[in-house]
Design a protein around this motif. Structure first.
Motif, PDB file in Angstrom:
ATOM      1  N   LEU A  17      50.941  32.308  18.180  1.00 57.90           N
ATOM      2  CA  LEU A  17      49.496  32.250  18.447  1.00 57.90           C
ATOM      3  C   LEU A  17      49.062  33.427  19.306  1.00 57.90           C
ATOM      4  O   LEU A  17      47.967  33.961  19.141  1.00 57.90           O
ATOM      5  CB  LEU A  17      49.135  30.939  19.153  1.00 57.90           C
ATOM      6  CG  LEU A  17      49.031  29.695  18.311  1.00 57.90           C
ATOM      7  CD1 LEU A  17      48.838  28.464  19.200  1.00 57.90           C
ATOM      8  CD2 LEU A  17      47.899  29.816  17.306  1.00 57.90           C
ATOM      9  N   ILE A  21      46.060  35.667  18.030  1.00 57.15           N
ATOM     10  CA  ILE A  21      44.802  35.782  18.768  1.00 57.15           C
ATOM     11  C   ILE A  21      44.476  37.241  19.111  1.00 57.15           C
ATOM     12  O   ILE A  21      43.333  37.581  19.349  1.00 57.15           O
ATOM     13  CB  ILE A  21      44.803  34.891  20.028  1.00 57.15           C
ATOM     14  CG1 ILE A  21      43.375  34.549  20.434  1.00 57.15           C
ATOM     15  CG2 ILE A  21      45.560  35.535  21.174  1.00 57.15           C
ATOM     16  CD1 ILE A  21      43.264  33.472  21.476  1.00 57.15           C
ATOM     17  N   LYS A  26      43.177  40.434  24.186  1.00 59.39           N
ATOM     18  CA  LYS A  26      42.225  39.487  23.605  1.00 59.39           C
ATOM     19  C   LYS A  26      42.268  38.166  24.368  1.00 59.39           C
ATOM     20  O   LYS A  26      41.232  37.548  24.626  1.00 59.39           O
ATOM     21  CB  LYS A  26      42.521  39.263  22.120  1.00 59.39           C
ATOM     22  CG  LYS A  26      41.430  38.522  21.400  1.00 59.39           C
ATOM     23  CD  LYS A  26      40.142  39.336  21.406  1.00 59.39           C
ATOM     24  CE  LYS A  26      39.175  38.874  20.368  1.00 59.39           C
ATOM     25  NZ  LYS A  26      38.015  39.769  20.255  1.00 59.39           N
ATOM     26  N   LEU A  27      43.456  37.721  24.737  1.00 55.31           N
ATOM     27  CA  LEU A  27      43.572  36.488  25.509  1.00 55.31           C
ATOM     28  C   LEU A  27      42.879  36.639  26.855  1.00 55.31           C
ATOM     29  O   LEU A  27      42.132  35.750  27.278  1.00 55.31           O
ATOM     30  CB  LEU A  27      45.037  36.094  25.694  1.00 55.31           C
ATOM     31  CG  LEU A  27      45.277  34.838  26.506  1.00 55.31           C
ATOM     32  CD1 LEU A  27      44.586  33.625  25.890  1.00 55.31           C
ATOM     33  CD2 LEU A  27      46.773  34.590  26.662  1.00 55.31           C
ATOM     34  N   MET A 110      35.412  31.390  22.976  1.00 55.38           N
ATOM     35  CA  MET A 110      36.101  31.853  21.766  1.00 55.38           C
ATOM     36  C   MET A 110      35.116  32.456  20.769  1.00 55.38           C
ATOM     37  O   MET A 110      35.408  33.470  20.142  1.00 55.38           O
ATOM     38  CB  MET A 110      36.905  30.724  21.127  1.00 55.38           C
ATOM     39  CG  MET A 110      38.139  30.361  21.922  1.00 55.38           C
ATOM     40  SD  MET A 110      39.291  29.282  21.031  1.00 55.38           S
ATOM     41  CE  MET A 110      38.357  27.759  20.940  1.00 55.38           C
ATOM     42  N   ILE A 115      36.924  35.124  18.148  1.00 59.56           N
ATOM     43  CA  ILE A 115      38.158  34.530  17.630  1.00 59.56           C
ATOM     44  C   ILE A 115      37.836  33.983  16.239  1.00 59.56           C
ATOM     45  O   ILE A 115      36.791  33.364  16.042  1.00 59.56           O
ATOM     46  CB  ILE A 115      38.670  33.403  18.559  1.00 59.56           C
ATOM     47  CG1 ILE A 115      38.896  33.926  19.989  1.00 59.56           C
ATOM     48  CG2 ILE A 115      39.917  32.743  17.986  1.00 59.56           C
ATOM     49  CD1 ILE A 115      39.936  34.993  20.137  1.00 59.56           C
ATOM     50  N   LEU A 119      41.110  29.751  13.541  1.00 62.37           N
ATOM     51  CA  LEU A 119      41.930  29.736  14.754  1.00 62.37           C
ATOM     52  C   LEU A 119      41.205  28.996  15.868  1.00 62.37           C
ATOM     53  O   LEU A 119      41.829  28.248  16.627  1.00 62.37           O
ATOM     54  CB  LEU A 119      42.279  31.167  15.181  1.00 62.37           C
ATOM     55  CG  LEU A 119      43.155  31.302  16.426  1.00 62.37           C
ATOM     56  CD1 LEU A 119      44.458  30.517  16.288  1.00 62.37           C
ATOM     57  CD2 LEU A 119      43.420  32.775  16.711  1.00 62.37           C
ATOM     58  N   GLN A 120      39.887  29.173  15.964  1.00 56.60           N
ATOM     59  CA  GLN A 120      39.113  28.414  16.960  1.00 56.60           C
ATOM     60  C   GLN A 120      39.328  26.919  16.764  1.00 56.60           C
ATOM     61  O   GLN A 120      39.563  26.191  17.732  1.00 56.60           O
ATOM     62  CB  GLN A 120      37.619  28.717  16.833  1.00 56.60           C
ATOM     63  CG  GLN A 120      37.191  30.053  17.362  1.00 56.60           C
ATOM     64  CD  GLN A 120      35.691  30.233  17.263  1.00 56.60           C
ATOM     65  OE1 GLN A 120      34.922  29.319  17.555  1.00 56.60           O
ATOM     66  NE2 GLN A 120      35.272  31.421  16.865  1.00 56.60           N
ATOM     67  N   LEU A 123      42.854  25.872  17.819  1.00 55.84           N
ATOM     68  CA  LEU A 123      42.993  25.867  19.273  1.00 55.84           C
ATOM     69  C   LEU A 123      42.211  24.726  19.906  1.00 55.84           C
ATOM     70  O   LEU A 123      42.708  24.051  20.814  1.00 55.84           O
ATOM     71  CB  LEU A 123      42.554  27.213  19.856  1.00 55.84           C
ATOM     72  CG  LEU A 123      43.493  28.383  19.574  1.00 55.84           C
ATOM     73  CD1 LEU A 123      42.850  29.696  20.004  1.00 55.84           C
ATOM     74  CD2 LEU A 123      44.833  28.181  20.258  1.00 55.84           C
TER      75      LEU A 123
END
Length: 139
Positions: A17, A21, A26-27, A110, A115, A119-120, A123
């Protein structure tokens, strides 16, 4: 030519992940946006009140935790050991309202940092399960 599919090759092909991401930058952008929204938006006043006056430490801790949780560097564990999330949050009254504010703030963050929609959703489902488990007060 055939290639043998072994556990070693499967592991090498798995993407974390953290990679999906967009890695550390980005995180960090997502976590910073999350805390910016918490400080700026009145609808998140309830969860903002649970944090210290300055949130730099909170920003770092969430980033460090999510890094390892997403399969990236285990920064939180290296600094503090096992996260013990529920135990660390027990001093704070967390009911459904606080859970929902946290989730809404993260969903907004997000979206703001672009994002990918699938994936949003992935998560948010995981975040919901954890946030719901963190509740320690009746709504």
């Amino acid at each position: 030519m055939t290639t043998e599919n072994t556990p070693e090759t499967n592991e090498a092909q798995e993407t974390t992940l953290f990679e999906v991401i967009g890695g550390a930058d980005k995180l960090r952008e997502m976590v910073d946006r999350f805390y910016d929204l918490m400080e700026l938006e009145p609808e998140f006043a309830g969860i903002r009140a649970l944090h210290p006056p300055t949130m730099e430490g909170s920003r770092d801790k969430l980033y460090w935790f999510l890094s390892g949780w997403m399969g990236g560097p285990s920064l939180y564990i290296e600094k503090f050991g096992h996260p013990r999330l529920r135990a660390r949050h027990l001093p704070y009254a967390i009911a459904s309202n606080e859970r929902d504010q946290w989730l809404r703030c993260m969903a907004w963050a997000m979206q703001d940092v672009n994002i990918e929609a699938g994936l949003q959703q992935r998560l948010l489902q995981s975040f919901y399960e954890t946030a719901d488990w963190m509740r320690n007060k009746q709504s």
